[in-house]
Design an enzyme around this catalytic site. Sequence first.
Site, mmCIF file in Angstrom:
data_model
loop_
_atom_site.group_PDB
_atom_site.id
_atom_site.type_symbol
_atom_site.label_atom_id
_atom_site.label_comp_id
_atom_site.label_asym_id
_atom_site.label_seq_id
_atom_site.Cartn_x
_atom_site.Cartn_y
_atom_site.Cartn_z
ATOM 1 N N ASP B 223 37.585 37.147 33.721
ATOM 2 C CA ASP B 223 38.605 37.194 32.674
ATOM 3 C C ASP B 223 39.328 38.547 32.711
ATOM 4 O O ASP B 223 40.561 38.616 32.645
ATOM 5 C CB ASP B 223 37.929 36.972 31.312
ATOM 6 C CG ASP B 223 38.868 37.244 30.154
ATOM 7 O OD1 ASP B 223 39.769 36.420 29.933
ATOM 8 O OD2 ASP B 223 38.701 38.275 29.472
ATOM 9 N N LYS B 227 43.377 39.592 33.855
ATOM 10 C CA LYS B 227 44.304 40.434 33.084
ATOM 11 C C LYS B 227 44.806 41.605 33.917
ATOM 12 O O LYS B 227 45.987 41.959 33.880
ATOM 13 C CB LYS B 227 43.619 40.918 31.804
ATOM 14 C CG LYS B 227 43.366 39.762 30.818
ATOM 15 C CD LYS B 227 42.432 40.163 29.683
ATOM 16 C CE LYS B 227 42.185 38.973 28.752
ATOM 17 N NZ LYS B 227 41.016 39.200 27.867
#
Lengths: 365, 365
Positions: B223, B227
């Site tokens: 995750d 980003k």
Amino acid sequence: MATPTNQVFIAVIGAGGVGKSFLSQLAALAARKPTPKLSLCYISSSKKAAFNSEYSIGIETALQELASSSKQPLSLPQLADHLAAAPAKAVLVDNTSSQDVADAYPLFLSRGISVVTPNKKAFSGSYKLWQDIFTAAATAGSKVYHESSVGAGLPVISTLKDLVDTGDEVTKIEGVFSGTMSFLFNSFAPVEGSGGQWSAEVKKAKELGYTEPDPRDDLNGLDVARKLTILARLAGLPVESPTSFPVQSLIPKELESVSSGDEFLEKLPGFDSQMEETKSAAEKQGKVVRFVGSIDMTSKSVKVGLEMFDKSHPIAALKGSDNIISFYTKRYGSNPLIIQGAGAGGDVTAMGVTSDLIKVLSQIA
Amino acid sequence: MATPTNQVFIAVIGAGGVGKSFLSQLAALAARKPTPKLSLCYISSSKKAAFNSEYSIGIETALQELASSSKQPLSLPQLADHLAAAPAKAVLVDNTSSQDVADAYPLFLSRGISVVTPNKKAFSGSYKLWQDIFTAAATAGSKVYHESSVGAGLPVISTLKDLVDTGDEVTKIEGVFSGTMSFLFNSFAPVEGSGGQWSAEVKKAKELGYTEPDPRDDLNGLDVARKLTILARLAGLPVESPTSFPVQSLIPKELESVSSGDEFLEKLPGFDSQMEETKSAAEKQGKVVRFVGSIDMTSKSVKVGLEMFDKSHPIAALKGSDNIISFYTKRYGSNPLIIQGAGAGGDVTAMGVTSDLIKVLSQIA
């Protein structure tokens, strides 16, 4: 309604530190993003202006053209006529801190000329001027952006607008809004160590160019009060003026009317004991003193002045001349949305102006 | 080219936590700003959809209409046809985390349909998809905004874009990009006190709803890597994929293939000593350990993993599940521009989506 041509005319008032940085960013922008075509059509300082009937000044050579020009600046109504007559949409970039230019925004906006500026005066003056500006823009469909009027290039105004526009409920805004005050208190009452004498820190800040020519123009708190006025109004409080709420001045009463900034600095050491007492009182509680502004939306109160903070508080831990702004809102709960960084300086102030211009271009071109 | 009518059609895919918060913000927005007229014309979950030939679903009643609908969702090409045939411009709001929907953005954009989304998949997948998306938007004049793909509603992507678009030079981006990781390390290795056991903190985070159903989906670092991929690309590094740079996984090798999240949590205590050693090593230097991502633009390197920070560092002082993102740039010098606050949650994620939608509306309506 979009303009049929893919060109936008830019008029720049002000050729000081911010104005020069802006021109250099504008040149880079025009080179990097050829659409829409950006044409500089007017540049002025307080004494001179460069413009012509072709509405074309070289962006790269603007400062030389201005220096060698023999033209006086157009009056503001003349400039509005000139821009309204341009062959495509026009944007006025006001890189001054002039109240006169600010007072003319409703005129420009009502004639379809968008305004982009770091000038605080228009948005922190009378509430009537604020209303006139936004009414003129809404009626004419012109745009007005002023990110750099608070925190220079930091995304303070855009963030507050996003919070409000998406329906969040702002409960409190708090922060250090002045690079000068930040520098002074981070040196005078640091989190570690004992810090310097107040008057010596003020003198040092002036020597480093961190204060206005007369340091009293920073120490009276009005600059911070203006920024708070802008944020309070954006958050929904119809604050009448920057003098309609409590603002603590750090100028000793006895020195308010001395004739010059130099005389002020000379006599300031005689008043060091007042500030020293404030610092000691905070130290006794394990805290440090800072000059902050806050807006409490619940009690509808705005204030500017000295407050004490735990040494672990983000406001206490600030460095150099950084600003910090905390937004407390219903959605963000007990941990605020925080924005921090340099809140003054030509390049970062111009950055806010240039990014505002890009936003305007995306809407009008 | 602006649409001649003053109406915009909105299609929403996804009716989970973010989708529901978005609908409630959309209803408030439509009520508060009647221009342009916002018409919800499609809403779907993974199993159902509500839409009609009048392109009109009540925003306030959308979830009920969806619940009582007997229609299956349109396929993505069918939805693109449906929106391209709408009587005015349309915006697709993708509130899913679906790769399939992300893969269809170039199709929607090329047909003039703007896209607004918190979905990371499109911008952190293959570099080809990234290029296809922005090429399609540029060619068709449609808009694509994805603020909430990093830091939810925090102004992270807009700030990075402003820095880049105004010509600043980003040298480094560093921060805590995961609310889950933030919560875990702020509890496991707090600045004050000794903190809890690693496996117990992971269990607690899961019970509080701070992790994915299988906590390994947070602990593998992917995750955060997604980003970082998005920010690196915006800053100008053509990162190929979120697996093309070093990402430290906090899943012990032996537990990578256990069959369920529950079994993982049951066996995790057997590996606590590894994390305890890391914590002690930091403590011996007066530091704390944090899970961070960083992009070094000078060396063109991106990495994700554990690092040690002085207890006074803003990354160490973070609270709760807050994110913090520091932008080091040429203009901002040694003190970075910092943005901090909640980086997850339905309401703040939807806020980023709604504010993106407002930006799109200002350009297309």
